[in-house]
Design an enzyme around this catalytic site. Sequence first.
Site: not given
Length: 534
Positions: A42, A110, A146
């Site tokens: 990330e 994300k 994540c």
Amino acid sequence: MLKISLAQINPTVGDLAGNTRKILEYTALAQKTGAQLVVFPELAVCGYPPEDLLLKKHFVADNIKALDALAKKVRGISVITGFVDSDAGGKIYNAAAIISDGKLQGVYYKQELPNYGVFDEKRYFSLGKNPGIWTVNGVKIGINICEDIWVDGAVYQAQAKAGAKILVNISSSPYQAGKLKERQELLARRARETKKHLVYVNTVGGQDELVFDGGSMVISPDGAVLARAVQFEETLLNVDLSSKNNQVAPALESSEDIYKALVLGTRDYAAKNGFKKAALGLSGGVDSALVACIACDAFGPDNVTAISMPSPFNSKATRQDARALAKNLKIELKEIPIKKIFASYLKTMVPYFAGLAADTAEENIQARIRGNILMAMANKFGGLILTTGNKSEMAVGYCTLYGDMSGGYAVIKDVFKTKVYELARFRNSMSRTPLIPKSVLLRAPSAELRSNQTDEETLGPYEELDKVLTAYIEDRCSPQDMVASGMDAKLVARTIRLVDMNEYKRRQAPPGVKITSRAFGKDWRLPITNKYKE
């Protein structure tokens, strides 16, 4: 099935050129192994967490330019990497790029933004909505980032239902004790839920107070660990999803786990900020002994200087132990007695302290003399001053502003005193002969700022104190719950009062390695001015 390389790299926040160069280097290594896809962590292009750099439009633009330049150089392999993207309206996104054939093939944003503990992603990023499905060498993969895998439901489930055969999660998940097991259990659960292979790539390295431990892994659809990278090291983990003979690095035991985190955090803080040498005050006590060991492992013995600064109250035994430790570690030891300097201070203050009994004012003068000497040595010779205070002391304010708190990095500020002893014994077990003298581990801890002083006469037994501190700081227990669990009511009340009243000191402490779920710093944000009493 795809051959995948997991590139567990150590980026540096803001080093766009260095990070993209590293990405290209690992991409080339992956190609040599025959990998069809290489996956990076990330925000690998800009480093994690970039914090308020994200408020600089030119920083975001430069990171996009770096990604575009990187993409043009990728041929013969597909690359997934994290970066920051922006749209026409100026919103920015925590993004994953999929690159092949010299161009950007697609971008995923994300969708779950963490905003707890050390995470402030809602301060910067907007929520993504795109599905994150791409095809690589004929195989459909779902890309998420994540927190997308930590939050139940939408993202990874939607990708699985859309036909993804492999779920790829790129992450920058900070270390804390026990985190690898927690991650692995979560990932196994997600793999079983979706009945898909799950590829998880975590970053590694230190960034200010955070340490990223890596531990990248691949989980099979039945929840078994198919492959796992070593922790605390950069590595390229090559995985054949159709094989059962992939590398599975062993999980570390607790003490080794924490010790390696402290070394890596200290090493990277120094290296990434241009420090090649370190110095510390060596008292002959267990805290400074442990920090000296960590410093040697982080910098190398030739780059560590220990400074012993005995006062009239330092015992012969602690001075001998400081010398013995320095000899065992093969580090330079400088002895700078402070007796005459202390006497000069006291003489100067006679007209102002007349008629008053000696107390912490005189004790703290000694600590501040030592702090001045350490900083003077740093100014003259360079190097990073490492402070040696532990979490128990920081919690209750058993430390001196501009004294033993003086320095650039607080190596064990998130390590309770009882854990300091465990780590010291662990470090001794790593060597043929113990580095830390046995007497250091057996002697009652003392600040040695007055005659016959011990820490526990002021704080109580550390075993009991640390239980109260853990309950109050990390478990957020109320005093009533602590007393109900069997803790001494007076100790609980006194400890909580000390923690609350010493917030002003902690705000002025140097950064240090985070190893617990609630470290002083970003995890802990209590007001200094606070009239709420528990």
